[in-house]
Design a protein around this motif. Structure first.
Motif, PDB file in Angstrom:
ATOM      1  N   HIS A   1       0.806  -1.220   0.000  1.00 30.94           N
ATOM      2  CA  HIS A   1       0.000   0.000   0.000  1.00 30.94           C
ATOM      3  C   HIS A   1       0.839   1.271   0.000  1.00 30.94           C
ATOM      4  CE1 HIS A   1       0.488   1.197   4.296  1.00 30.94           C
ATOM      5  NE2 HIS A   1       0.634  -0.092   4.486  1.00 30.94           N
ATOM      6  N   THR A   2       2.158   1.175   0.260  1.00 28.58           N
ATOM      7  CA  THR A   2       3.023   2.362   0.256  1.00 28.58           C
ATOM      8  C   THR A   2       3.835   2.506  -1.035  1.00 28.58           C
ATOM      9  OG1 THR A   2       4.813   1.129   1.324  1.00 28.58           O
ATOM     10  CG2 THR A   2       3.247   2.266   2.771  1.00 28.58           C
ATOM     11  N   THR A   3       3.770   1.529  -1.934  1.00 25.30           N
ATOM     12  CA  THR A   3       4.693   1.497  -3.074  1.00 25.30           C
ATOM     13  C   THR A   3       4.504   2.665  -4.028  1.00 25.30           C
ATOM     14  OG1 THR A   3       4.590  -0.918  -2.951  1.00 25.30           O
ATOM     15  CG2 THR A   3       5.636   0.032  -4.893  1.00 25.30           C
ATOM     16  N   ASP A   4       3.283   2.996  -4.357  1.00 26.38           N
ATOM     17  CA  ASP A   4       3.051   4.067  -5.333  1.00 26.38           C
ATOM     18  C   ASP A   4       3.625   5.392  -4.833  1.00 26.38           C
ATOM     19  OD1 ASP A   4       1.850   2.381  -7.139  1.00 26.38           O
ATOM     20  OD2 ASP A   4      -0.192   2.826  -6.471  1.00 26.38           O
TER      21      ASP A   4
ATOM     22  N   ILE B   1      -0.474  14.960   5.632  1.00 23.89           N
ATOM     23  CA  ILE B   1      -0.788  14.785   7.046  1.00 23.89           C
ATOM     24  C   ILE B   1      -2.018  13.909   7.271  1.00 23.89           C
ATOM     25  CG2 ILE B   1      -2.209  16.855   7.409  1.00 23.89           C
ATOM     26  CD1 ILE B   1      -0.174  17.187   9.971  1.00 23.89           C
ATOM     27  N   ASN B   2      -3.008  13.986   6.398  1.00 20.17           N
ATOM     28  CA  ASN B   2      -4.185  13.126   6.563  1.00 20.17           C
ATOM     29  C   ASN B   2      -3.834  11.657   6.376  1.00 20.17           C
ATOM     30  OD1 ASN B   2      -5.873  15.262   7.143  1.00 20.17           O
ATOM     31  ND2 ASN B   2      -6.617  15.482   5.042  1.00 20.17           N
ATOM     32  N   ARG B   3      -2.895  11.386   5.479  1.00 22.49           N
ATOM     33  CA  ARG B   3      -2.428  10.011   5.272  1.00 22.49           C
ATOM     34  C   ARG B   3      -1.695   9.508   6.516  1.00 22.49           C
ATOM     35  NH1 ARG B   3      -2.616   4.884   3.370  1.00 22.49           N
ATOM     36  NH2 ARG B   3      -0.710   4.204   2.330  1.00 22.49           N
ATOM     37  N   TYR B   4      -0.847  10.351   7.086  1.00 20.76           N
ATOM     38  CA  TYR B   4      -0.115   9.955   8.292  1.00 20.76           C
ATOM     39  C   TYR B   4      -1.069   9.695   9.451  1.00 20.76           C
ATOM     40  CZ  TYR B   4       3.484  10.013  11.940  1.00 20.76           C
ATOM     41  OH  TYR B   4       4.308   9.681  12.987  1.00 20.76           O
TER      42      TYR B   4
ATOM     43  N   LEU C   1      -1.302   6.142  11.439  1.00 25.70           N
ATOM     44  CA  LEU C   1      -1.154   6.039  12.887  1.00 25.70           C
ATOM     45  C   LEU C   1      -2.386   5.411  13.530  1.00 25.70           C
ATOM     46  CD1 LEU C   1       0.414   9.472  13.948  1.00 25.70           C
ATOM     47  CD2 LEU C   1       1.516   7.223  14.036  1.00 25.70           C
ATOM     48  N   MET C   2      -3.547   5.893  13.162  1.00 30.57           N
ATOM     49  CA  MET C   2      -4.770   5.405  13.786  1.00 30.57           C
ATOM     50  C   MET C   2      -5.064   3.963  13.399  1.00 30.57           C
ATOM     51  SD  MET C   2      -7.200   8.778  13.739  1.00 30.57           S
ATOM     52  CE  MET C   2      -8.535   7.885  14.571  1.00 30.57           C
ATOM     53  N   GLY C   3      -4.608   3.559  12.217  1.00 27.80           N
ATOM     54  CA  GLY C   3      -4.803   2.179  11.815  1.00 27.80           C
ATOM     55  C   GLY C   3      -3.955   1.200  12.605  1.00 27.80           C
ATOM     56  N   GLU C   4      -2.857   1.682  13.203  1.00 30.56           N
ATOM     57  CA  GLU C   4      -1.973   0.795  13.940  1.00 30.56           C
ATOM     58  C   GLU C   4      -2.545   0.355  15.281  1.00 30.56           C
ATOM     59  OE1 GLU C   4       1.183  -0.600  12.916  1.00 30.56           O
ATOM     60  OE2 GLU C   4       0.039   0.020  11.158  1.00 30.56           O
ATOM     61  N   ILE C   5      -3.269   1.213  15.951  1.00 20.96           N
ATOM     62  CA  ILE C   5      -3.691   0.891  17.316  1.00 20.96           C
ATOM     63  C   ILE C   5      -4.640  -0.315  17.354  1.00 20.96           C
ATOM     64  CG2 ILE C   5      -4.693   1.789  19.452  1.00 20.96           C
ATOM     65  CD1 ILE C   5      -1.935   2.982  18.535  1.00 20.96           C
ATOM     66  N   PRO C   6      -5.665  -0.403  16.513  1.00 25.03           N
ATOM     67  CA  PRO C   6      -6.480  -1.625  16.515  1.00 25.03           C
ATOM     68  C   PRO C   6      -5.669  -2.873  16.157  1.00 25.03           C
ATOM     69  CG  PRO C   6      -7.595   0.129  15.320  1.00 25.03           C
ATOM     70  CD  PRO C   6      -6.206   0.610  15.580  1.00 25.03           C
ATOM     71  N   ARG C   7      -4.687  -2.742  15.264  1.00 26.64           N
ATOM     72  CA  ARG C   7      -3.866  -3.890  14.887  1.00 26.64           C
ATOM     73  C   ARG C   7      -2.998  -4.355  16.064  1.00 26.64           C
ATOM     74  NH1 ARG C   7      -4.861  -1.013  10.353  1.00 26.64           N
ATOM     75  NH2 ARG C   7      -4.784  -2.040   8.298  1.00 26.64           N
TER      76      ARG C   7
ATOM     77  N   PHE D   1     -11.713  12.127  14.099  1.00 28.82           N
ATOM     78  CA  PHE D   1     -11.511  11.589  12.739  1.00 28.82           C
ATOM     79  C   PHE D   1     -12.205  10.221  12.638  1.00 28.82           C
ATOM     80  CE2 PHE D   1      -7.649  14.008  13.876  1.00 28.82           C
ATOM     81  CZ  PHE D   1      -7.686  15.003  12.912  1.00 28.82           C
ATOM     82  N   PRO D   2     -13.529  10.186  12.609  1.00 30.76           N
ATOM     83  CA  PRO D   2     -14.240   8.902  12.651  1.00 30.76           C
ATOM     84  C   PRO D   2     -13.979   7.981  11.469  1.00 30.76           C
ATOM     85  CG  PRO D   2     -15.751  10.718  12.167  1.00 30.76           C
ATOM     86  CD  PRO D   2     -14.453  11.338  12.567  1.00 30.76           C
ATOM     87  N   ASP D   3     -13.510   8.519  10.354  1.00 34.89           N
ATOM     88  CA  ASP D   3     -13.291   7.696   9.157  1.00 34.89           C
ATOM     89  C   ASP D   3     -11.811   7.514   8.832  1.00 34.89           C
ATOM     90  OD1 ASP D   3     -16.096   7.517   8.691  1.00 34.89           O
ATOM     91  OD2 ASP D   3     -16.042   9.529   7.785  1.00 34.89           O
ATOM     92  N   ALA D   4     -10.942   7.820   9.803  1.00 32.51           N
ATOM     93  CA  ALA D   4      -9.507   7.870   9.484  1.00 32.51           C
ATOM     94  C   ALA D   4      -8.769   6.554   9.674  1.00 32.51           C
ATOM     95  CB  ALA D   4      -8.821   8.948  10.323  1.00 32.51           C
ATOM     96  N   VAL D   5      -9.352   5.574  10.354  1.00 33.30           N
ATOM     97  CA  VAL D   5      -8.623   4.335  10.638  1.00 33.30           C
ATOM     98  C   VAL D   5      -8.396   3.563   9.350  1.00 33.30           C
ATOM     99  CG1 VAL D   5      -8.645   2.149  11.869  1.00 33.30           C
ATOM    100  CG2 VAL D   5      -9.512   4.204  12.981  1.00 33.30           C
ATOM    101  N   ARG D   6      -7.115   3.331   9.024  1.00 31.91           N
ATOM    102  CA  ARG D   6      -6.789   2.609   7.790  1.00 31.91           C
ATOM    103  C   ARG D   6      -7.108   1.134   7.943  1.00 31.91           C
ATOM    104  NH1 ARG D   6      -3.032  -0.535   5.257  1.00 31.91           N
ATOM    105  NH2 ARG D   6      -1.759  -0.780   7.126  1.00 31.91           N
ATOM    106  N   VAL D   7      -7.936   0.604   7.049  1.00 30.75           N
ATOM    107  CA  VAL D   7      -8.245  -0.826   7.061  1.00 30.75           C
ATOM    108  C   VAL D   7      -7.270  -1.549   6.153  1.00 30.75           C
ATOM    109  CG1 VAL D   7     -10.671  -0.448   7.579  1.00 30.75           C
ATOM    110  CG2 VAL D   7      -9.944  -0.579   5.204  1.00 30.75           C
TER     111      VAL D   7
END
Length: 267
Positions: A75-78, A200-203, A207-213, A249-255
């Motif tokens: 997901h980071t390659t592009d 910054i929105n990507r970062y 970050l927020m996607g990491e905590i549930p993982r 940021f209710p929609d910010a968690v990266r799935v």
């Protein structure tokens, strides 16, 4: 009382972006681990481009016996390909290169260095580690100490993944950058100028996607969930920061993107 958005983001940033030594110098290894060199140093392709500069510094300081870059396509390659084109306009056609190959070109053209080995097939944090360990085994590279350089958002998860599969190794974390966020006239901005830094929105999403993982429950990647990681303790201030950020940021968690998953790992 709730903390400000920038305070909460900086709590997550510090937690995820683990660094076990202050600088990439031999005296730090000697001070913290009583060694002059690590057996292996690994840069992961999920990092922003400044990870290449960090690896070059480590190589200049002769911090390891073997240097490896790990990364196929994920997901980071592009984003990395665009940054390589920006900084190395005469590089090889980026669309044909894996993350590991892109970083190796960057090292060669800017610093005159290159890795000893490249791993070019992995697609996520999980098989970044399992393919790395397979490479080390196939090349008969012994290691008891290993330095990991990954994007700061994913550094702690990389550490936890390696702890699952190589629990006896001395793991030395050095996140590719340290980012802090501040508010300027109501807008969130970075305090530092970091080469190739995420929008910054990507970062925030990373970050927020990491905590549930990282949370070791039935929904996470730890032993009580998917079992991809060793156990990670989530401090109370980190959990609180995450919950407050979810309100902002209710929609910010990266799935996880299923395109980059493997049979036993996810992104």
């Amino acid at each position: 009382m709730n903390k400000s958005t920038e305070e909460n983001l900086n709590i997550l940033s510090t937690f995820c972006g683990k660094r076990d030594i202050a600088v990439l110098e031999k005296n730090q290894l000697q001070k913290n681990y009583s060694i002059d060199q690590a057996d292996v140093l690994v840069l992961f392709g999920g990092s922003i481009i400044s990870g290449g500069d960090v690896m070059a510094k480590a190589m200049k300081n002769n911090l390891a016996k073997k240097y490896i870059i790990v990364g196929g396509y994920g997901h980071t390659t592009d984003g990395l390909r665009k940054e390589i084109q920006k900084h190395l306009p005469n590089a090889l056609p980026v669309d044909q290169l894996s993350e590991a190959e892109l970083f190796n070109e960057y090292l060669k053209l800017l610093y005159g260095f290159q890795a000893d080995y490249l791993e070019t097939k992995s697609t996520n944090c999980g098989n970044n580690i399992t393919y790395l360990l397979e490479l080390l085994k196939n090349e008969a590279i012994p290691f008891s100490s290993i330095i990991l350089i990954q994007d700061a958002a994913m550094q702690l998860r990389m550490d936890a993944t390696l702890r699952k599969f190589a629990a006896d190794a001395t793991i030395i974390n050095y996140a590719a950058y340290k980012a802090t966020i501040q508010s300027d006239a109501g807008k969130l901005i970075y305090t530092e100028n970091i080469k190739g830094m995420w929008p910054i929105n990507r970062y925030i999403s990373l970050l927020m996607g990491e905590i549930p993982r990282l949370t070791d429950d039935k929904h996470g990647y730890g032993p009580n969930g998917s079992g991809y990681l060793a156990h990670v303790d989530i401090p109370k201030d980190v959990s609180r920061a995450f919950l407050e950020l979810k309100q902002a940021f209710p929609d910010a968690v990266r799935v996880a993107n299923p395109a980059f998953s493997s049979a036993d790992m996810n992104g």
